[in-house]
Write an enzyme that holds these catalytic residues in place. Sequence first.
Site, PDB file in Angstrom:
ATOM      1  N   ARG A 203       0.834  -1.201   0.000  1.00  0.00           N
ATOM      2  CA  ARG A 203       0.000   0.000   0.000  1.00  0.00           C
ATOM      3  C   ARG A 203       0.872   1.255   0.000  1.00  0.00           C
ATOM      4  O   ARG A 203       2.070   1.210   0.243  1.00  0.00           O
ATOM      5  CB  ARG A 203      -0.905   0.005   1.238  1.00  0.00           C
ATOM      6  CG  ARG A 203      -2.027  -1.001   1.199  1.00  0.00           C
ATOM      7  CD  ARG A 203      -2.773  -1.094   2.525  1.00  0.00           C
ATOM      8  NE  ARG A 203      -1.976  -1.735   3.573  1.00  0.00           N
ATOM      9  CZ  ARG A 203      -2.394  -1.940   4.817  1.00  0.00           C
ATOM     10  NH1 ARG A 203      -3.607  -1.526   5.175  1.00  0.00           N
ATOM     11  NH2 ARG A 203      -1.622  -2.545   5.706  1.00  0.00           N
TER      12      ARG A 203
ATOM     13  N   LYS B 234       1.881   1.773   7.437  1.00  0.00           N
ATOM     14  CA  LYS B 234       2.227   0.951   8.587  1.00  0.00           C
ATOM     15  C   LYS B 234       3.234   1.657   9.483  1.00  0.00           C
ATOM     16  O   LYS B 234       3.897   2.610   9.086  1.00  0.00           O
ATOM     17  CB  LYS B 234       2.795  -0.402   8.135  1.00  0.00           C
ATOM     18  CG  LYS B 234       1.778  -1.288   7.444  1.00  0.00           C
ATOM     19  CD  LYS B 234       0.580  -1.612   8.322  1.00  0.00           C
ATOM     20  CE  LYS B 234       0.928  -2.541   9.461  1.00  0.00           C
ATOM     21  NZ  LYS B 234      -0.254  -2.838  10.319  1.00  0.00           N
TER      22      LYS B 234
ATOM     23  N   TYR C 226      -0.658   4.115  10.893  1.00  0.00           N
ATOM     24  CA  TYR C 226      -1.043   3.114  11.886  1.00  0.00           C
ATOM     25  C   TYR C 226       0.175   2.826  12.760  1.00  0.00           C
ATOM     26  O   TYR C 226       1.278   2.610  12.247  1.00  0.00           O
ATOM     27  CB  TYR C 226      -1.464   1.808  11.210  1.00  0.00           C
ATOM     28  CG  TYR C 226      -2.812   1.861  10.516  1.00  0.00           C
ATOM     29  CD1 TYR C 226      -3.982   2.075  11.234  1.00  0.00           C
ATOM     30  CD2 TYR C 226      -2.918   1.658   9.143  1.00  0.00           C
ATOM     31  CE1 TYR C 226      -5.223   2.105  10.594  1.00  0.00           C
ATOM     32  CE2 TYR C 226      -4.143   1.685   8.497  1.00  0.00           C
ATOM     33  CZ  TYR C 226      -5.290   1.912   9.230  1.00  0.00           C
ATOM     34  OH  TYR C 226      -6.512   1.943   8.596  1.00  0.00           O
TER      35      TYR C 226
ATOM     36  N   HIS D 289      -0.332   1.032  16.343  1.00  0.00           N
ATOM     37  CA  HIS D 289      -0.637  -0.140  17.166  1.00  0.00           C
ATOM     38  C   HIS D 289       0.426  -0.327  18.243  1.00  0.00           C
ATOM     39  O   HIS D 289       1.012  -1.402  18.412  1.00  0.00           O
ATOM     40  CB  HIS D 289      -0.747  -1.400  16.296  1.00  0.00           C
ATOM     41  CG  HIS D 289      -1.824  -1.309  15.247  1.00  0.00           C
ATOM     42  ND1 HIS D 289      -3.176  -1.329  15.556  1.00  0.00           N
ATOM     43  CD2 HIS D 289      -1.756  -1.189  13.900  1.00  0.00           C
ATOM     44  CE1 HIS D 289      -3.888  -1.237  14.444  1.00  0.00           C
ATOM     45  NE2 HIS D 289      -3.055  -1.145  13.429  1.00  0.00           N
TER      46      HIS D 289
ATOM     47  N   GLU E 114      -5.391   4.473  14.077  1.00  0.00           N
ATOM     48  CA  GLU E 114      -6.338   3.566  14.725  1.00  0.00           C
ATOM     49  C   GLU E 114      -7.038   4.150  15.936  1.00  0.00           C
ATOM     50  O   GLU E 114      -8.024   3.573  16.424  1.00  0.00           O
ATOM     51  CB  GLU E 114      -5.648   2.250  15.108  1.00  0.00           C
ATOM     52  CG  GLU E 114      -4.645   2.333  16.244  1.00  0.00           C
ATOM     53  CD  GLU E 114      -3.237   2.675  15.776  1.00  0.00           C
ATOM     54  OE1 GLU E 114      -2.306   2.564  16.608  1.00  0.00           O
ATOM     55  OE2 GLU E 114      -3.059   3.071  14.605  1.00  0.00           O
TER      56      GLU E 114
ATOM     57  N   ASP F  34      -2.692  -7.096  15.014  1.00  0.00           N
ATOM     58  CA  ASP F  34      -2.051  -5.773  15.100  1.00  0.00           C
ATOM     59  C   ASP F  34      -2.070  -5.232  16.525  1.00  0.00           C
ATOM     60  O   ASP F  34      -1.228  -4.421  16.898  1.00  0.00           O
ATOM     61  CB  ASP F  34      -2.762  -4.766  14.179  1.00  0.00           C
ATOM     62  CG  ASP F  34      -2.136  -4.728  12.793  1.00  0.00           C
ATOM     63  OD1 ASP F  34      -0.932  -5.013  12.677  1.00  0.00           O
ATOM     64  OD2 ASP F  34      -2.849  -4.412  11.830  1.00  0.00           O
TER      65      ASP F  34
END
Length: 370
Positions: free
Chosen positions: A15, A75, A94, A96, A118, A270
Amino acid sequence: MIIGVPKEIKNNENRVAVTPAGVTEFLKNRHTVYVQTEAGKGSGFSDEEYIAAGAVILPSIEQVYAIAEMIVKVKEPIESEYALIKEGQLLFTYFHFASSEPLTHAMIERKAVCLAYETVEKTDRSLPLLVPMSEVAGRMAIQEGAKYLEKPMGGFGILLGGVAGVKPANVLVLGGGIVGTQAAKMAAGLGANVTIVDISLARLRYLEDIMPANVDTVMSNEYNIRDLIKSANLIIGGVLIPGAKAPSLITRDMLKLMKPGTVMVDVAIDQGGCFETSRATTHEDPIYEVDGVVHYCVANMPGAVPYTSTLALTNATLPYALQLANLGWKAACAKSEELRKGLNVVNGKVVFKGVSEAWNLPYTEVEKLF
């Protein structure tokens, strides 16, 4: 503002965080966008398309980090990127954090401003930047689960929808949120017998109303889960506590209750995973077996369908990224409670309670930043 878009380097992550259309929007707002060469290749966007939209292409990830005030990613940074991050640099991606102590400490040490997709949260408690990827992951969970139920892949050897005269597979979905809803829809559409469990009776009532006849709803508790896993062929883990570690709903001792060849897909990986025996895997090496049960725990499932995922994600993230670029992170977060809730680590301080609790770190109230 100067925006940097590095190429994702996590295993099989195809991505990209900003499309050429997004570049155009940033330029309309008088920002500058630097994109690492081939950052969009995996999602079907060429360097030439970025150039035509007004981006400047840079040959290396080091140059992108060095010049950018705001890094927009998909990510979390991996270890090789840690040293590239500058003090006070805004990272919008993101993270996490509750599933990675090394990442948390690294971002504290780098004194970066970490705004996590998130945990951006609307007033109705929905998570607008998690929803699109949860939709993709929920649907993919059934696609991948069906594949690994095949005997040559280590599974029980059952077809999800069955055929005339042969019963379909039993699918158990843990969690009735976005992931669980999408997974149940896909499994039901293929003809499986589906059971969704959730702790919210109101959510179960809603799902009972909208789901087809081959979907049942059951209150989530240990007794019911222990009973349901005995007959399940495919188990989808889709529970979420925003920004915090996922609870372990299936423990190691429960595996002995399952049929050999049962497949478990942990979409919550995740956030640490919702099966005690879960550990993160990659698209390159997606599964492993414990006590005869196949575990699929890929931490970036939507990365396997990057064209769909990139467009779904950037449709949601771009308006927020523009707010951050137009106002600066501090003014944007002071103005928007949604963005403010996305702040996790700021200038060496942990400002999200779920992260501080996960790793027993000092917590600073986010309001004290303003």
